[in-house]
Motif scaffolding. Structure first.
Motif: not given
Ligand SMILES: Cc1cc2nc3c(=O)[nH]c(=O)nc-3n(C[C@H](O)[C@H](O)[C@H](O)COP(=O)(O)O)c2cc1C
Length: 394
Positions: A133-142, A182-196
């Motif tokens: 659930k990579r989008e959910l993880v991203r939403d949680m950290v954001v 895993t690469i997709d997961f990390i890419t999504t969770v890291l987010g934008p290049e300039a502001n992870r």
């Protein structure tokens, strides 16, 4: 490390920075349900650990129940408060944000567990289930970062690393069988290049079904650190058994010890040249120049002095632990568990000596209270002058 840092409120990224300047890895003690409580964290901190994780705490319970808060999270109000990362289990952005808001005044950072493989956790979409659930993880950290920002914490990563209000947000993950996921997961969770979206990342290079007896997947670690290591500091969790027995090499392994310990280290310089297995060539260790830190669980449980370079647990670490327990109490059975780990042969492949024999450990487990336990250990260590904890018989 210089003592000029306010350790209690030091930003984890500052610790990564200091370690890098000292040309060594950042040293972390892992989240361990039941074990990584305050007295243990203070003990490993006394032996050169830079950053200490709490056990995973369930955010939902923590938010709703005062008793859960009191029992799950203890800090020191008198004595060393190691730089602490509070790890939560969560699957709802508001729950993680709220729980983080509650602990932020008392810790250095917040971590989300995306690695717990236990069936109860996965059934509730916690832990390793989040790796799907990579989008959910991203939403949680954001959402959590935004909440902390609104609360007045300094959450701009490197820009805030010198601020006493700086707090970090991180995730601890496992890998997938198909590493592209895993690469997709990390890419999504890291987010934008300039502001992870996260300050740093911990990778446990096993899948959710790999037993811990199987060596970590070094090939996966090599690919992930070379892909993402320039964008975000990465810690490895798994098989950090002794500083001179790591299954990989690194330019950060050429200096032997951290400076915040007065212990008796073994050299880690040999680690860079020793050979062992790697997936591509069974005789050559992979070199991981983009790896920033080490996290140990089972080995540091058996030997809290691991990062000070000790191959096995010294009696001094037992003494330090008991001194911490007296001031930051743990349930007696848990103290016994810790001590039976510390007094048994540890995880170092090069040194299997132990403080107590199997029979002596069995006798120790028969102790029914702290006083008997301290007397027992004092007697066993007698040859070396006792533990310095003998009760006053006056
Ligand atoms: C007793 C125990 C409890 C653990 N509890 C947690 C936990 O609460 N959160 C977590 O992310 N990982 C937990 N883990 C996994 C460890 O943090 C670590 O990722 C794993 O054990 C691999 O590291 P090691 O080879 O150094 O043991 C636990 C491991 C052990 C042995």
């Amino acid at each position: 490390m210089e003592n000029t840092l306010d350790m209690e409120h030091v930003h984890p990224l500052k610790l990564f920075d200091v370690a890098r300047k000292e040309r060594r890895f950042l040293y972390a003690s892992a989240p361990m349900v039941r074990y990584s409580k305050l007295a243990f964290r203070q003990t490993v901190f006394a032996y050169g650990t830079d950053l200490c994780w709490t056990p995973m705490i369930l955010a939902k319970e923590f938010n709703r129940n005062r008793f859960a808060r009191d029992s799950d999270f203890t800090i020191s109000t008198n004595g060393p408060q190691p730089p602490t990362i509070v790890q939560f289990g969560a699957n709802v952005p508001q729950e993680l944000a709220r729980a983080s808001s509650l602990v932020a005044p008392f810790c250095s950072g917040i971590d989300l567990n995306c690695g717990c493989p236990q069936s109860w956790a996965c059934a509730e979409s916690l832990g390793a289930a989040l790796m799907e659930k990579r989008e959910l993880v991203r939403d949680m950290v954001v959402e959590t970062r935004e909440q902390l920002r609104q609360d007045g914490w300094a959450v701009e990563k490197e820009k805030d690393m010198d601020s006493p209000r700086g707090r970090s947000l991180s995730v601890k993950i496992r890998v997938h069988k198909d590493l592209r996921k895993t690469i997709d997961f990390i890419t999504t969770v890291l987010g934008p290049e300039a502001n992870r979206h996260i300050d740093f990342l911990t990778i446990h290079p096993r899948t959710r079904s790999t037993p811990s007896s199987t060596p970590i997947n070094l090939e996966a670690l090599e690919i992930l650190t070379s892909t993402f290591g320039d964008r975000v500091p990465i810690l490895v969790s798994g098989d950090v058994f002794a500083l001179n027995a790591l299954p990989f090499t690194s330019p950060l392994l050429n200096t032997p010890t951290p400076t915040n310990t007065n212990s008796n280290p073994v050299s880690t310089a040999t680690a860079a040249s020793t050979t062992s297995s790697s997936p591509s060539n069974p005789l050559v260790k992979p070199n991981l120049p983009k790896l920033s830190g080490l996290m140990s669980a089972r080995a540091i449980l058996a030997n809290p002095a691991l990062y000070a370079g000790h191959e096995t647990c010294p009696w001094e670490a037992v003494e330090t632990f008991l001194n911490k327990v007296v001031r930051s109490p743990l349930p007696f059975k848990l103290v016994l568990h810790h001590l039976s780990e510390m007094c048994a042969p540890g995880m170092s492949p090069f040194n299997k000596s132990a403080l107590l024999t199997k029979q002596e450990r069995a006798a120790m487990l028969a102790c029914s209270n702290m006083v008997d336990l301290i007397d027992f250990l004092d007697e066993k260590r007698g040859r070396g002058g006792g533990l310095g904890l003998r009760r006053d018989r006056g």
